[in-house]
Motif scaffolding. Structure first.
Motif, PDB file in Angstrom:
ATOM      1  N   THR A  64      35.551  -1.309  24.606  1.00 55.01           N
ATOM      2  CA  THR A  64      35.052  -1.577  23.263  1.00 55.01           C
ATOM      3  C   THR A  64      34.902  -0.315  22.425  1.00 55.01           C
ATOM      4  N   HIS A  65      34.769   0.847  23.075  1.00 55.09           N
ATOM      5  CA  HIS A  65      34.578   2.096  22.342  1.00 55.09           C
ATOM      6  C   HIS A  65      35.338   3.234  23.022  1.00 55.09           C
ATOM      7  N   MET A  66      35.783   4.172  22.210  1.00 51.41           N
ATOM      8  CA  MET A  66      36.462   5.357  22.716  1.00 51.41           C
ATOM      9  C   MET A  66      35.903   6.571  21.989  1.00 51.41           C
ATOM     10  N   ILE A  67      35.534   7.590  22.752  1.00 46.18           N
ATOM     11  CA  ILE A  67      35.018   8.829  22.175  1.00 46.18           C
ATOM     12  C   ILE A  67      35.943   9.955  22.600  1.00 46.18           C
ATOM     13  N   LEU A  68      36.498  10.661  21.626  1.00 46.58           N
ATOM     14  CA  LEU A  68      37.349  11.818  21.898  1.00 46.58           C
ATOM     15  C   LEU A  68      36.693  13.036  21.246  1.00 46.58           C
ATOM     16  N   PRO A  69      35.902  13.786  22.022  1.00 48.26           N
ATOM     17  CA  PRO A  69      35.232  14.955  21.450  1.00 48.26           C
ATOM     18  C   PRO A  69      36.230  16.083  21.198  1.00 48.26           C
ATOM     19  N   LYS A  70      35.816  17.070  20.397  1.00 48.69           N
ATOM     20  CA  LYS A  70      36.626  18.275  20.239  1.00 48.69           C
ATOM     21  C   LYS A  70      36.819  18.876  21.616  1.00 48.69           C
ATOM     22  N   GLN A  71      38.001  19.420  21.874  1.00 44.47           N
ATOM     23  CA  GLN A  71      38.302  19.862  23.219  1.00 44.47           C
ATOM     24  C   GLN A  71      39.406  20.893  23.267  1.00 44.47           C
ATOM     25  N   ASN A  72      39.469  21.589  24.399  1.00 46.41           N
ATOM     26  CA  ASN A  72      40.553  22.497  24.738  1.00 46.41           C
ATOM     27  C   ASN A  72      41.085  22.037  26.079  1.00 46.41           C
ATOM     28  N   GLY A  73      42.405  21.991  26.213  1.00 46.81           N
ATOM     29  CA  GLY A  73      42.976  21.540  27.470  1.00 46.81           C
ATOM     30  C   GLY A  73      44.106  22.425  27.942  1.00 46.81           C
ATOM     31  N   THR A  74      44.373  22.331  29.245  1.00 44.99           N
ATOM     32  CA  THR A  74      45.516  22.987  29.861  1.00 44.99           C
ATOM     33  C   THR A  74      46.277  21.914  30.612  1.00 44.99           C
ATOM     34  N   SER A  75      47.246  22.316  31.416  1.00 45.55           N
ATOM     35  CA  SER A  75      48.029  21.325  32.159  1.00 45.55           C
ATOM     36  C   SER A  75      47.215  20.636  33.248  1.00 45.55           C
ATOM     37  N   ASP A  76      46.087  21.233  33.664  1.00 46.58           N
ATOM     38  CA  ASP A  76      45.300  20.606  34.731  1.00 46.58           C
ATOM     39  C   ASP A  76      43.796  20.632  34.494  1.00 46.58           C
ATOM     40  N   SER A  77      43.371  20.858  33.242  1.00 48.74           N
ATOM     41  CA  SER A  77      41.936  20.831  32.952  1.00 48.74           C
ATOM     42  C   SER A  77      41.701  20.485  31.484  1.00 48.74           C
ATOM     43  N   CYS A  78      40.456  20.130  31.206  1.00 53.55           N
ATOM     44  CA  CYS A  78      40.062  19.807  29.841  1.00 53.55           C
ATOM     45  C   CYS A  78      38.584  20.143  29.687  1.00 53.55           C
ATOM     46  N   SER A  79      38.237  20.858  28.620  1.00 55.72           N
ATOM     47  CA  SER A  79      36.845  21.204  28.344  1.00 55.72           C
ATOM     48  C   SER A  79      36.481  20.681  26.969  1.00 55.72           C
ATOM     49  N   THR A  80      35.366  19.976  26.892  1.00 54.67           N
ATOM     50  CA  THR A  80      34.918  19.438  25.609  1.00 54.67           C
ATOM     51  C   THR A  80      33.978  20.422  24.931  1.00 54.67           C
ATOM     52  N   MET A  81      33.871  20.316  23.613  1.00 50.49           N
ATOM     53  CA  MET A  81      33.015  21.194  22.824  1.00 50.49           C
ATOM     54  C   MET A  81      32.146  20.349  21.901  1.00 50.49           C
ATOM     55  N   ASN A  82      30.882  20.642  21.840  1.00 46.75           N
ATOM     56  CA  ASN A  82      29.964  19.982  20.912  1.00 46.75           C
ATOM     57  C   ASN A  82      30.023  18.463  20.999  1.00 46.75           C
ATOM     58  N   GLU A  83      30.122  17.929  22.229  1.00 45.90           N
ATOM     59  CA  GLU A  83      30.237  16.477  22.369  1.00 45.90           C
ATOM     60  C   GLU A  83      28.926  15.739  22.189  1.00 45.90           C
ATOM     61  N   ARG A  84      27.829  16.434  22.152  1.00 52.67           N
ATOM     62  CA  ARG A  84      26.541  15.783  22.001  1.00 52.67           C
ATOM     63  C   ARG A  84      26.172  15.710  20.520  1.00 52.67           C
TER      64      ARG A  84
END
Length: 57
Positions: free
Chosen positions: A34-54
């Motif tokens: 019912t909902h999708m949240i896509l926070p600001k983020q930086n990613g590589t081929s095998d990782s992802c880090s979110t920023m300011n998701e709160r």
């Protein structure tokens, strides 16, 4: 799921992970998203880090 895949496609084509939170409900043994949240983020081929998701709503 289709919307998430569409939004992540650019990253996927560049071999970059995309982070997202999918929420929903279970009905008759089927998960209904019912909902999708896509926070600001930086990613590589095998990782992802979110920023300011709160956020406070």
């Amino acid at each position: 799921m289709t919307l998430f895949q569409t939004m992540a496609r650019i990253n996927t084509c560049k071999n970059v992970e995309t982070c997202g939170v999918l929420t929903g409900k279970l009905e008759k043994n089927e998960l209904i998203i019912t909902h999708m949240i896509l926070p600001k983020q930086n990613g590589t081929s095998d990782s992802c880090s979110t920023m300011n998701e709160r956020r406070n709503f």
